[in-house]
Design a protein around this motif. Structure first.
Motif, mmCIF file in Angstrom:
data_model
loop_
_atom_site.group_PDB
_atom_site.id
_atom_site.type_symbol
_atom_site.label_atom_id
_atom_site.label_comp_id
_atom_site.label_asym_id
_atom_site.label_seq_id
_atom_site.Cartn_x
_atom_site.Cartn_y
_atom_site.Cartn_z
ATOM 1 N N VAL A 56 29.088 17.746 55.349
ATOM 2 C CA VAL A 56 29.272 16.385 55.849
ATOM 3 C C VAL A 56 30.113 15.616 54.828
ATOM 4 C CG1 VAL A 56 28.132 14.231 56.511
ATOM 5 C CG2 VAL A 56 27.089 16.433 57.106
ATOM 6 N N ASP A 57 31.072 14.845 55.311
ATOM 7 C CA ASP A 57 31.973 14.091 54.423
ATOM 8 C C ASP A 57 31.156 13.161 53.520
ATOM 9 O OD1 ASP A 57 33.914 12.609 53.185
ATOM 10 O OD2 ASP A 57 34.775 11.778 55.028
ATOM 11 N N PRO A 58 31.191 13.348 52.192
ATOM 12 C CA PRO A 58 30.378 12.511 51.292
ATOM 13 C C PRO A 58 30.775 11.041 51.299
ATOM 14 C CG PRO A 58 31.889 13.897 50.042
ATOM 15 C CD PRO A 58 31.952 14.368 51.458
ATOM 16 N N HIS A 59 31.995 10.748 51.747
ATOM 17 C CA HIS A 59 32.414 9.346 51.808
ATOM 18 C C HIS A 59 31.634 8.560 52.863
ATOM 19 C CE1 HIS A 59 35.980 11.332 49.975
ATOM 20 N NE2 HIS A 59 35.987 10.239 49.235
ATOM 21 N N ARG A 60 31.009 9.286 53.768
ATOM 22 C CA ARG A 60 30.256 8.637 54.841
ATOM 23 C C ARG A 60 28.795 8.419 54.472
ATOM 24 N NH1 ARG A 60 30.925 12.707 59.584
ATOM 25 N NH2 ARG A 60 29.607 11.161 60.650
ATOM 26 N N LEU A 61 28.377 8.911 53.297
ATOM 27 C CA LEU A 61 26.952 8.935 52.946
ATOM 28 C C LEU A 61 26.634 8.071 51.745
ATOM 29 C CD1 LEU A 61 26.189 12.711 53.425
ATOM 30 C CD2 LEU A 61 24.725 10.897 54.290
ATOM 31 N N THR A 62 25.442 7.458 51.792
ATOM 32 C CA THR A 62 24.860 6.815 50.613
ATOM 33 C C THR A 62 23.403 7.246 50.536
ATOM 34 O OG1 THR A 62 24.256 4.833 51.868
ATOM 35 C CG2 THR A 62 26.359 4.782 50.706
ATOM 36 N N ALA A 63 22.868 7.298 49.323
ATOM 37 C CA ALA A 63 21.464 7.688 49.122
ATOM 38 C C ALA A 63 20.753 6.580 48.367
ATOM 39 C CB ALA A 63 21.388 9.000 48.347
ATOM 40 N N THR A 64 19.590 6.180 48.870
ATOM 41 C CA THR A 64 18.816 5.119 48.230
ATOM 42 C C THR A 64 17.332 5.474 48.253
ATOM 43 O OG1 THR A 64 18.595 3.903 50.307
ATOM 44 C CG2 THR A 64 20.436 3.298 48.895
ATOM 45 N N GLY A 65 16.611 4.960 47.263
ATOM 46 C CA GLY A 65 15.162 5.127 47.224
ATOM 47 C C GLY A 65 14.470 3.796 47.437
ATOM 48 N N LYS A 66 13.540 3.745 48.360
ATOM 49 C CA LYS A 66 12.830 2.508 48.673
ATOM 50 C C LYS A 66 11.415 2.482 48.088
ATOM 51 C CE LYS A 66 16.198 1.076 51.342
ATOM 52 N NZ LYS A 66 17.009 -0.130 51.057
ATOM 53 N N GLY A 67 11.010 3.601 47.468
ATOM 54 C CA GLY A 67 9.669 3.656 46.914
ATOM 55 C C GLY A 67 8.615 3.480 47.995
ATOM 56 N N GLU A 68 7.580 2.727 47.666
ATOM 57 C CA GLU A 68 6.461 2.489 48.590
ATOM 58 C C GLU A 68 6.561 1.154 49.310
ATOM 59 O OE1 GLU A 68 3.070 0.907 45.612
ATOM 60 O OE2 GLU A 68 4.298 2.558 44.845
ATOM 61 N N PHE A 69 7.713 0.479 49.183
ATOM 62 C CA PHE A 69 7.764 -0.945 49.518
ATOM 63 C C PHE A 69 8.282 -1.268 50.919
ATOM 64 C CE2 PHE A 69 8.040 -0.473 44.902
ATOM 65 C CZ PHE A 69 6.889 -1.170 44.549
ATOM 66 N N GLN A 70 8.570 -0.248 51.719
ATOM 67 C CA GLN A 70 8.936 -0.486 53.114
ATOM 68 C C GLN A 70 8.125 0.445 54.018
ATOM 69 O OE1 GLN A 70 13.160 -0.523 53.898
ATOM 70 N NE2 GLN A 70 13.589 -1.938 52.235
ATOM 71 N N PRO A 71 6.807 0.256 54.034
ATOM 72 C CA PRO A 71 5.945 1.150 54.828
ATOM 73 C C PRO A 71 6.102 0.905 56.324
ATOM 74 C CG PRO A 71 4.660 -0.655 53.936
ATOM 75 C CD PRO A 71 6.029 -0.795 53.341
ATOM 76 N N ILE A 72 5.889 1.958 57.086
ATOM 77 C CA ILE A 72 5.835 1.825 58.550
ATOM 78 C C ILE A 72 4.468 1.301 58.969
ATOM 79 C CG2 ILE A 72 5.837 3.111 60.730
ATOM 80 C CD1 ILE A 72 7.780 5.050 59.493
ATOM 81 N N ASP A 73 3.431 1.791 58.295
ATOM 82 C CA ASP A 73 2.049 1.440 58.628
ATOM 83 C C ASP A 73 1.373 0.951 57.345
ATOM 84 O OD1 ASP A 73 -0.602 1.277 59.439
ATOM 85 O OD2 ASP A 73 -0.475 3.087 60.684
ATOM 86 N N THR A 74 0.860 -0.264 57.354
ATOM 87 C CA THR A 74 0.263 -0.859 56.153
ATOM 88 C C THR A 74 -1.238 -0.599 56.033
ATOM 89 O OG1 THR A 74 -0.044 -2.952 57.330
ATOM 90 C CG2 THR A 74 1.996 -2.697 56.065
ATOM 91 N N ALA A 75 -1.790 0.169 56.966
ATOM 92 C CA ALA A 75 -3.237 0.447 56.923
ATOM 93 C C ALA A 75 -3.569 1.321 55.705
ATOM 94 C CB ALA A 75 -3.679 1.132 58.210
ATOM 95 N N ASN A 76 -4.783 1.135 55.208
ATOM 96 C CA ASN A 76 -5.227 1.899 54.030
ATOM 97 C C ASN A 76 -5.944 3.174 54.493
ATOM 98 O OD1 ASN A 76 -5.817 2.561 51.370
ATOM 99 N ND2 ASN A 76 -7.670 1.282 51.305
ATOM 100 N N THR A 77 -5.141 4.049 55.172
ATOM 101 C CA THR A 77 -5.711 5.293 55.708
ATOM 102 C C THR A 77 -4.775 6.451 55.373
ATOM 103 O OG1 THR A 77 -4.587 5.067 57.841
ATOM 104 C CG2 THR A 77 -6.777 4.037 57.629
ATOM 105 N N ASP A 78 -5.314 7.663 55.433
ATOM 106 C CA ASP A 78 -4.488 8.846 55.177
ATOM 107 C C ASP A 78 -3.413 8.994 56.250
ATOM 108 O OD1 ASP A 78 -5.925 9.459 52.921
ATOM 109 O OD2 ASP A 78 -7.291 10.852 53.947
ATOM 110 N N GLU A 79 -3.754 8.652 57.477
ATOM 111 C CA GLU A 79 -2.775 8.742 58.567
ATOM 112 C C GLU A 79 -1.593 7.820 58.330
ATOM 113 O OE1 GLU A 79 -2.534 8.237 63.444
ATOM 114 O OE2 GLU A 79 -4.419 7.868 62.379
ATOM 115 N N ALA A 80 -1.892 6.580 57.870
ATOM 116 C CA ALA A 80 -0.826 5.620 57.591
ATOM 117 C C ALA A 80 0.048 6.116 56.438
ATOM 118 C CB ALA A 80 -1.431 4.258 57.253
ATOM 119 N N ARG A 81 -0.582 6.657 55.409
ATOM 120 C CA ARG A 81 0.189 7.160 54.262
ATOM 121 C C ARG A 81 1.090 8.326 54.674
ATOM 122 N NH1 ARG A 81 -4.971 6.194 51.873
ATOM 123 N NH2 ARG A 81 -4.867 4.384 50.460
#
Length: 268
Positions: A220-245
């Protein structure tokens, strides 16, 4: 000499005969008529003065009205000019809005078409934690960490490589799509992972692993790509469960149609 005297006597007699002696009543009547005439004359003079003043005032009012009318006509001309200019500007804005709407329509059509292609190509991985959806005009391909990596690892396993291979096959046929590879983790602290100190490191290194695989293996052309790390700070599910994690530990590949046409239009 005698003749002159006789003439004088004759003239005196004629004058004497022409004079009329007025009675007191007649005299008083004449005096009253004179006083009445004087009064009427005074009243007429006052009325004449008043009419002259009114005439002058009316002339001033007429002149003021003419000045106001001229000013209103000038303002009307200015207002008409502004209204015409606003109408022209409105037409331009409406035409530009139509252009933007057309471009956004094309973007949405391209986005939906890309989503359908990806869903068809990656159908076999959807039971393993892969999803494709559209958010804010972008296509999100979300892959859970268990689909790509062994636990706590940044090395892509065989199943993950197969999913990325299918993804790259679609993307290499879509040169007008830019990609951002985002690494996400859960909120558990990293333990005993050597060089990986925290969730920031883990999210970034997993994103770069996927990026390297796509560019170095799947070409894949590398000019089209960027890589970023968001850590834990953009969760899909904020519940305190194993399923959410489990949901939150993922790689998201964000696909954005190039909008050069739209950017060029906006920059005009």
């Amino acid at each position: 000499m005698k003749i002159k005297y006789l003439l004088l006597v004759a003239i005196f007699c004629v004058a004497l005969n022409s004079c009329k002696i007025l009675s007191p009543k007649e005299y008083r009547s004449l005096v009253a008529q004179r006083d009445s005439l004087n009064t009427r004359t005074g009243n007429l003079e006052e009325e004449l003065s008043r009419l002259q003043n009114d005439t002058a005032r009316l002339h001033r009012q007429i002149n003021d009205l003419r000045d106001n009318n001229n000013a209103l006509n000038n303002n009307l001309d200015v207002t008409s000019t502004k209204a015409n200019q606003l109408a022209v500007d409105l037409q331009k804005r409406e035409a530009r809005l139509k252009e933007v709407e057309e471009i956004l329509k094309k973007r949405d059509e391209a986005t939906n078409a890309l989503k359908n292609k990806l869903q068809k190509a990656l159908l076999g991985f959807q039971q393993s934690g892969l999803t494709v959806d559209i958010r804010n005009g972008k296509v999100y391909v979300s892959l859970t960490d268990k689909l790509l990596f062994p636990s706590g690892s940044i090395i892509i396993d065989d199943k993950g490589k197969e999913a990325l291979k299918q993804l790259a096959a679609v993307l290499n046929k879509e040169p007008d799509i830019n990609m951002a590879v985002e690494g996400h983790t859960d909120d558990k602290k990293v333990k005993n992972l050597g060089q990986i100190k925290d969730n920031w490191d883990l999210s970034v290194l997993r994103a770069t692993s996927v990026t390297r695989y796509l560019t170095e293996v799947e070409m894949v052309d590398p000019h089209r790509l960027t890589a970023t790390g968001k850590g834990e700070f953009q969760p899909i599910d904020t519940a305190n469960t194993d399923e959410a994690r489990t949901k939150n530990r993922r790689i998201e590949i964000v696909l954005t149609p190039k909008l050069d046409e739209l950017y060029n239009l906006i920059s005009k």
